[in-house]
Design a protein around this motif. Structure first.
Motif, PDB file in Angstrom:
ATOM      1  N   VAL A  75       0.132 133.771   0.897  1.00  0.00           N
ATOM      2  CA  VAL A  75      -0.006 134.885   0.126  1.00  0.00           C
ATOM      3  C   VAL A  75       1.352 135.339  -0.478  1.00  0.00           C
ATOM      4  CG1 VAL A  75      -0.678 137.207   0.318  1.00  0.00           C
ATOM      5  CG2 VAL A  75      -2.046 135.693   1.305  1.00  0.00           C
ATOM      6  N   SER A  76       1.346 135.666  -1.426  1.00  0.00           N
ATOM      7  CA  SER A  76       2.845 135.979  -2.158  1.00  0.00           C
ATOM      8  C   SER A  76       2.735 137.400  -2.161  1.00  0.00           C
ATOM      9  CB  SER A  76       3.085 135.705  -3.687  1.00  0.00           C
ATOM     10  OG  SER A  76       2.687 134.142  -3.624  1.00  0.00           O
ATOM     11  N   TYR A  77       4.021 138.162  -1.697  1.00  0.00           N
ATOM     12  CA  TYR A  77       4.244 139.390  -2.030  1.00  0.00           C
ATOM     13  C   TYR A  77       4.832 139.858  -3.303  1.00  0.00           C
ATOM     14  CZ  TYR A  77       6.620 144.166  -1.158  1.00  0.00           C
ATOM     15  OH  TYR A  77       6.988 145.134  -1.507  1.00  0.00           O
ATOM     16  N   TRP A  78       4.300 140.849  -3.880  1.00  0.00           N
ATOM     17  CA  TRP A  78       4.638 141.167  -5.401  1.00  0.00           C
ATOM     18  C   TRP A  78       4.897 142.510  -5.401  1.00  0.00           C
ATOM     19  CZ3 TRP A  78       1.401 138.676 -10.098  1.00  0.00           C
ATOM     20  CH2 TRP A  78       1.476 137.150  -9.797  1.00  0.00           C
ATOM     21  N   PRO A  79       6.351 142.827  -5.295  1.00  0.00           N
ATOM     22  CA  PRO A  79       6.738 144.173  -5.573  1.00  0.00           C
ATOM     23  C   PRO A  79       6.684 144.796  -7.001  1.00  0.00           C
ATOM     24  CG  PRO A  79       8.481 142.869  -5.088  1.00  0.00           C
ATOM     25  CD  PRO A  79       7.407 142.024  -4.987  1.00  0.00           C
ATOM     26  N   ARG A  80       6.262 145.817  -7.382  1.00  0.00           N
ATOM     27  CA  ARG A  80       6.404 146.368  -8.634  1.00  0.00           C
ATOM     28  C   ARG A  80       6.677 147.787  -8.667  1.00  0.00           C
ATOM     29  NH1 ARG A  80       7.001 142.054 -10.944  1.00  0.00           N
ATOM     30  NH2 ARG A  80       6.687 143.163 -13.229  1.00  0.00           N
ATOM     31  N   GLY A  81       7.551 148.213  -9.477  1.00  0.00           N
ATOM     32  CA  GLY A  81       7.948 149.516  -9.489  1.00  0.00           C
ATOM     33  C   GLY A  81       6.805 150.546  -9.754  1.00  0.00           C
ATOM     34  N   LYS A  82       6.785 151.784  -8.847  1.00  0.00           N
ATOM     35  CA  LYS A  82       5.865 152.779  -8.999  1.00  0.00           C
ATOM     36  C   LYS A  82       6.438 154.231  -8.994  1.00  0.00           C
ATOM     37  CE  LYS A  82       1.720 154.410  -7.090  1.00  0.00           C
ATOM     38  NZ  LYS A  82       0.872 154.696  -5.805  1.00  0.00           N
ATOM     39  N   VAL A  83       7.438 154.303  -9.869  1.00  0.00           N
ATOM     40  CA  VAL A  83       8.519 155.381  -9.934  1.00  0.00           C
ATOM     41  C   VAL A  83       8.924 155.436 -11.422  1.00  0.00           C
ATOM     42  CG1 VAL A  83      10.206 153.733  -9.326  1.00  0.00           C
ATOM     43  CG2 VAL A  83      10.496 156.021  -8.752  1.00  0.00           C
ATOM     44  N   MET A  84       9.411 156.472 -12.005  1.00  0.00           N
ATOM     45  CA  MET A  84      10.190 156.581 -13.181  1.00  0.00           C
ATOM     46  C   MET A  84      11.054 155.495 -13.492  1.00  0.00           C
ATOM     47  SD  MET A  84       8.864 159.019 -14.772  1.00  0.00           S
ATOM     48  CE  MET A  84       9.486 159.363 -16.396  1.00  0.00           C
ATOM     49  N   GLY A  85      10.747 154.705 -14.588  1.00  0.00           N
ATOM     50  CA  GLY A  85      11.770 153.467 -14.545  1.00  0.00           C
ATOM     51  C   GLY A  85      10.902 152.349 -14.442  1.00  0.00           C
ATOM     52  N   GLY A  86       9.797 152.485 -13.718  1.00  0.00           N
ATOM     53  CA  GLY A  86       8.665 151.409 -13.124  1.00  0.00           C
ATOM     54  C   GLY A  86       9.473 150.092 -12.403  1.00  0.00           C
ATOM     55  N   SER A  87       9.427 148.807 -12.668  1.00  0.00           N
ATOM     56  CA  SER A  87      10.085 147.942 -12.092  1.00  0.00           C
ATOM     57  C   SER A  87      11.744 147.697 -12.484  1.00  0.00           C
ATOM     58  CB  SER A  87       9.535 146.387 -12.444  1.00  0.00           C
ATOM     59  OG  SER A  87       8.036 146.586 -12.093  1.00  0.00           O
ATOM     60  N   SER A  88      12.127 148.353 -13.446  1.00  0.00           N
ATOM     61  CA  SER A  88      13.452 148.522 -13.693  1.00  0.00           C
ATOM     62  C   SER A  88      14.370 149.479 -12.876  1.00  0.00           C
ATOM     63  CB  SER A  88      13.954 148.935 -15.357  1.00  0.00           C
ATOM     64  OG  SER A  88      13.772 150.487 -15.426  1.00  0.00           O
ATOM     65  N   SER A  89      13.572 150.104 -11.980  1.00  0.00           N
ATOM     66  CA  SER A  89      14.314 151.212 -11.016  1.00  0.00           C
ATOM     67  C   SER A  89      14.378 150.234  -9.675  1.00  0.00           C
ATOM     68  CB  SER A  89      13.509 152.283 -10.679  1.00  0.00           C
ATOM     69  OG  SER A  89      13.690 153.068 -12.141  1.00  0.00           O
ATOM     70  N   ILE A  90      13.850 149.005  -9.461  1.00  0.00           N
ATOM     71  CA  ILE A  90      13.343 148.414  -8.197  1.00  0.00           C
ATOM     72  C   ILE A  90      14.001 146.888  -8.461  1.00  0.00           C
ATOM     73  CG2 ILE A  90      12.046 150.025  -7.083  1.00  0.00           C
ATOM     74  CD1 ILE A  90       9.865 147.251  -7.315  1.00  0.00           C
ATOM     75  N   ASN A  91      14.309 146.646  -9.638  1.00  0.00           N
ATOM     76  CA  ASN A  91      14.587 145.073  -9.767  1.00  0.00           C
ATOM     77  C   ASN A  91      16.093 144.787  -9.407  1.00  0.00           C
ATOM     78  OD1 ASN A  91      16.373 145.493 -11.948  1.00  0.00           O
ATOM     79  ND2 ASN A  91      14.867 144.996 -13.510  1.00  0.00           N
ATOM     80  N   ALA A  92      16.344 143.290  -9.646  1.00  0.00           N
ATOM     81  CA  ALA A  92      17.644 142.920  -9.048  1.00  0.00           C
ATOM     82  C   ALA A  92      18.774 142.919 -10.241  1.00  0.00           C
ATOM     83  CB  ALA A  92      17.396 141.350  -8.675  1.00  0.00           C
ATOM     84  N   MET A  93      18.347 143.652 -11.373  1.00  0.00           N
ATOM     85  CA  MET A  93      19.268 144.218 -12.592  1.00  0.00           C
ATOM     86  C   MET A  93      19.980 143.057 -13.322  1.00  0.00           C
ATOM     87  SD  MET A  93      20.862 147.312 -10.339  1.00  0.00           S
ATOM     88  CE  MET A  93      22.437 146.577 -10.657  1.00  0.00           C
ATOM     89  N   VAL A  94      19.436 141.972 -13.184  1.00  0.00           N
ATOM     90  CA  VAL A  94      20.165 140.698 -14.016  1.00  0.00           C
ATOM     91  C   VAL A  94      19.670 140.795 -15.367  1.00  0.00           C
ATOM     92  CG1 VAL A  94      19.890 138.237 -14.340  1.00  0.00           C
ATOM     93  CG2 VAL A  94      20.150 139.133 -12.038  1.00  0.00           C
ATOM     94  N   TYR A  95      20.497 140.841 -16.348  1.00  0.00           N
ATOM     95  CA  TYR A  95      20.104 141.083 -17.626  1.00  0.00           C
ATOM     96  C   TYR A  95      20.108 139.770 -18.463  1.00  0.00           C
ATOM     97  CZ  TYR A  95      20.305 142.845 -22.443  1.00  0.00           C
ATOM     98  OH  TYR A  95      19.829 143.147 -23.961  1.00  0.00           O
ATOM     99  N   ILE A  96      18.928 139.326 -18.603  1.00  0.00           N
ATOM    100  CA  ILE A  96      18.903 138.173 -19.458  1.00  0.00           C
ATOM    101  C   ILE A  96      17.941 138.166 -20.562  1.00  0.00           C
ATOM    102  CG2 ILE A  96      18.012 135.605 -19.270  1.00  0.00           C
ATOM    103  CD1 ILE A  96      20.735 135.687 -18.619  1.00  0.00           C
ATOM    104  N   ARG A  97      18.149 137.853 -21.815  1.00  0.00           N
ATOM    105  CA  ARG A  97      16.987 137.917 -22.844  1.00  0.00           C
ATOM    106  C   ARG A  97      15.934 137.015 -23.008  1.00  0.00           C
ATOM    107  NH1 ARG A  97      21.193 139.677 -27.625  1.00  0.00           N
ATOM    108  NH2 ARG A  97      21.444 141.932 -26.892  1.00  0.00           N
ATOM    109  N   GLY A  98      16.361 135.588 -22.576  1.00  0.00           N
ATOM    110  CA  GLY A  98      15.595 134.476 -22.749  1.00  0.00           C
ATOM    111  C   GLY A  98      16.196 133.630 -24.127  1.00  0.00           C
ATOM    112  N   GLN A  99      15.691 132.556 -23.963  1.00  0.00           N
ATOM    113  CA  GLN A  99      16.234 131.372 -25.251  1.00  0.00           C
ATOM    114  C   GLN A  99      15.490 131.860 -26.640  1.00  0.00           C
ATOM    115  OE1 GLN A  99      15.363 127.651 -23.654  1.00  0.00           O
ATOM    116  NE2 GLN A  99      16.396 127.990 -21.803  1.00  0.00           N
ATOM    117  N   GLN A 100      16.512 131.809 -27.675  1.00  0.00           N
ATOM    118  CA  GLN A 100      16.033 131.904 -29.027  1.00  0.00           C
ATOM    119  C   GLN A 100      14.641 130.957 -29.180  1.00  0.00           C
ATOM    120  OE1 GLN A 100      19.241 131.219 -31.684  1.00  0.00           O
ATOM    121  NE2 GLN A 100      20.553 132.095 -30.478  1.00  0.00           N
TER     122      GLN A 100
END
Ligand SMILES: Cc1cc2nc3c(=O)[nH]c(=O)nc-3n(C[C@H](O)[C@H](O)[C@H](O)COP(=O)(O)OP(=O)(O)OC[C@H]3O[C@@H](n4cnc5c(N)ncnc54)[C@H](O)[C@@H]3O)c2cc1C
Length: 538
Positions: A75-100
């Motif tokens: 079973v995988s544990y899936w945290p998701r933010g339940k707070v103002m900011g949602g998952s951006s308030s509890i994530n690991a903060m790495v800033y990556i946009r993706g590839q073109q």
């Protein structure tokens, strides 16, 4: 009953952007509903507090998936933010946009307006890069993106040197002209404190008279008049309330909860809805389907040289770095855990990098169940190197268990369900080993703790991935954007196929998973959605 022009469900990475942008010109009234509460919480603002919020029920939905057949039924544990900011308030903060190429693929899948040149202005609009603006980076947007160089652990340089020894180029900016190469990550942070979307977009807007933010307000149903969304019913502190939307309802409840709310409202796979006793208001097979996520494999090493473990394990180290953080906002507690990494190709002939690497100068082999022991690392010097295939082909799904909106959905990630993904994760493991053998890392490695040097054959490496690989917390595509009403949930304007006055704007609309972390693209979706909504606003 209260009335607003726009009702946004979910104050997460995308929802906060929308609330700010739609209320910016003062012409429209906006209601933002958030199931969680305030983000005024030390563990949210302090970057390393990530280890605390990871399992904290007051700010986290703490989902669990169904057993994964190809991961030995784990079973995988899936945290998701339940707070103002949602998952951006509890994530690991790495800033990556993706590839073109990711966004070019989105466009080619039948989504005009979502190619790289179309989305780049929205990435830039959202961002203030601490290195300044250029052709790719933003200079005056709400989300501050910071370089960690001043406080990086010196072992990061060994990692980068090892990468170059195996012919990966050094890349000083993964969000610039090309993503390819090894280097250090940037974080969504400012002044040593997390930059969630609540901080970036809601704080500056919260005094606007035309923006109302309701916390602890759990949307339970979208109200419909025939095929038109008219508002939202929500539960707040035990009371049932309904708000009416004069113009539109916008779902930004994230990749788990946006499809859940659609299904609960009778918009989803007809058989499923009937089975759960929900009246079918609009049959839409794609709601909850096409689920994608990144799966990574971690390699743990015992180090000959000191790592963050040596700084954070002793009680006096915790005290010193705690005081240093409180007084100066500097030091290891002001950074994310993933300090260096990169994007590389595991074999020739590929269009673009197919692997993301993470290097963390810290290890925690014996974290007790239910704890992310970032402040309690191993009592010896150790570090972690991991790799994730960037474009998995496995597809999962999710579905409501019942008509009760408070019952978590059933999540079937279906990891490693294609041969391609099994080969990719095997290549990821071999790539980590290859890097670890490069002189700069080999010189500092005492031994491999996990999986251990006895794991060598392809069969054993695959068995190890099945036993130990884990989510990188990037579920997307459960309300996929595309032109086909039979399988896609929203069109290229993010409007739900077949329903008036209803859009979805969050990570659930990604046509495919981006090559990297998903917060920056979710924020971009919020910016782009606001642009689409206000386009004909006069
Ligand atoms: C532990 C973790 C680590 C991660 N690390 C990184 C990283 O380092 N870098 C990166 O780029 N990405 C990372 N991610 C992923 C990234 O944060 C998410 O992809 C992104 O935040 C998703 O944005 P979203 O707007 O789709 O949803 P969310 O930000 O999750 O927002 C959804 C919001 O809707 C609210 N909501 C849900 N249902 C309802 C309802 N019925 N009524 C009212 N409100 C509701 C939720 O409470 C939440 O606030 C991480 C995620 C996690 C969980």
């Amino acid at each position: 009953m209260s009335e607003y022009d726009y009702i946004i469900v979910g104050a997460g990475s995308a929802g906060c952007v929308l609330a700010n942008r739609l209320s910016e010109n003062g012409k429209h009234s906006v209601l933002l509903l958030e199931a969680g509460g305030s983000d005024l919480n030390f563990w949210i603002w302090m970057p390393i507090g990530y280890g605390k919020t990871f399992y904290r029920k007051s700010v986290n939905w703490m989902y669990e998936t169904e057993p994964n057949p190809e991961l030995n039924d784990r079973v995988s544990y899936w945290p998701r933010g339940k707070v103002m900011g949602g998952s951006s308030s509890i994530n690991a903060m790495v800033y990556i946009r993706g590839q073109q190429e990711d966004f070019e693929d989105w466009k080619e899948m039948g989504n005009p307006g979502w190619g790289w040149d179309d989305v780049l202005p929205y990435f830039k609009k959202s961002e203030t890069n601490d290195r300044g603006a250029d052709a790719y980076r933003g200079g005056d947007g709400p989300v501050h993106v910071s370089t960690m160089d001043r406080d990086l652990h010196p072992l990061c340089q060994d990692f980068i040197a090892a990468g170059q020894e195996v012919q990966y180029p050094h890349n000083p900016d993964f969000n610039g002209a090309s993503q390819e190469g090894v280097g250090t990550y940037q974080n969504t942070a400012k002044g040593g404190m997390r930059m969630s979307t609540a901080r970036a977009y809601i704080r500056p807007a919260q005094r606007r008279p035309n923006l109302r933010v309701e916390k602890h307000a759990m949307a339970t149903e979208i109200t419909l008049d025939g095929k038109r969304a008219t508002g939202v019913t929500y539960r707040q502190r035990g009371q049932v309330k309904t708000a009416k939307a004069r113009r539109e309802v916008i779902l930004s409840a994230g990749a788990i909860n946006s499809p859940q709310l659609l299904q609960l409202s009778g918009i989803g796979p007809a058989d499923l809805l009937r089975d759960k006793g929900i009246a079918v208001r609009h049959a839409a097979e794609g709601v909850g389907k096409h689920l994608q996520d990144h799966l990574a494999v971690d390699f743990l090493y015992r180090s000959k040289v000191p790592t963050l473990n040596d700084q954070l394990y002793p009680w006096y180290g915790k005290l010193w770095h705690g005081m240093r953080y409180v007084l100066t906002r500097r030091g290891p507690l002001s950074l994310g855990v993933n300090q260096a990494g990169g994007f590389v190709r595991s074999r020739p002939g590929l269009r673009s990098p197919n692997m993301q690497l993470f290097f963390s100068p810290v290890s925690y082999t014996k974290a007790p169940p239910g704890q992310r022991a970032l402040m309690n690392p191993d009592p010896f010097s150790g570090f972690l190197l991991s790799a994730q295939p960037t474009r998995p082909t496995s597809r999962g799904h999710l579905e409501i268990r019942s008509s009760d909106p408070f019952e978590p959905v059933e999540i079937h990630p279906n990891y490693l369900s294609t041969d391609y993904d099994v080969q990719e994760i095997l290549e990821a493991s071999k790539l980590v080993r290859h890097l670890a053998e490069a002189p700069s890392l080999a010189n500092v490695i005492e031994s491999e703790i996990a999986p251990g040097s006895h794991v060598q054959s392809d069969e054993d490496l695959i068995a190890d991935c099945r036993a130990r690989s884990g989510t990188v917390f990037h579920p997307v595509s459960t309300c996929r954007m595309g032109p086909d009403p039979a399988q896609d949930v929203v069109d290229a304007r993010l409007k739900v196929h077949g329903i008036e006055g209803l859009r979805v704007a969050d990570a659930s609309i990604f046509p495919t998973l981006t090559s990297g972390n998903t917060n920056a693209p979710a924020i971009m979706v919020g910016e782009k959605a606001a642009g689409l909504i206000l386009q004909h606003d006069g």
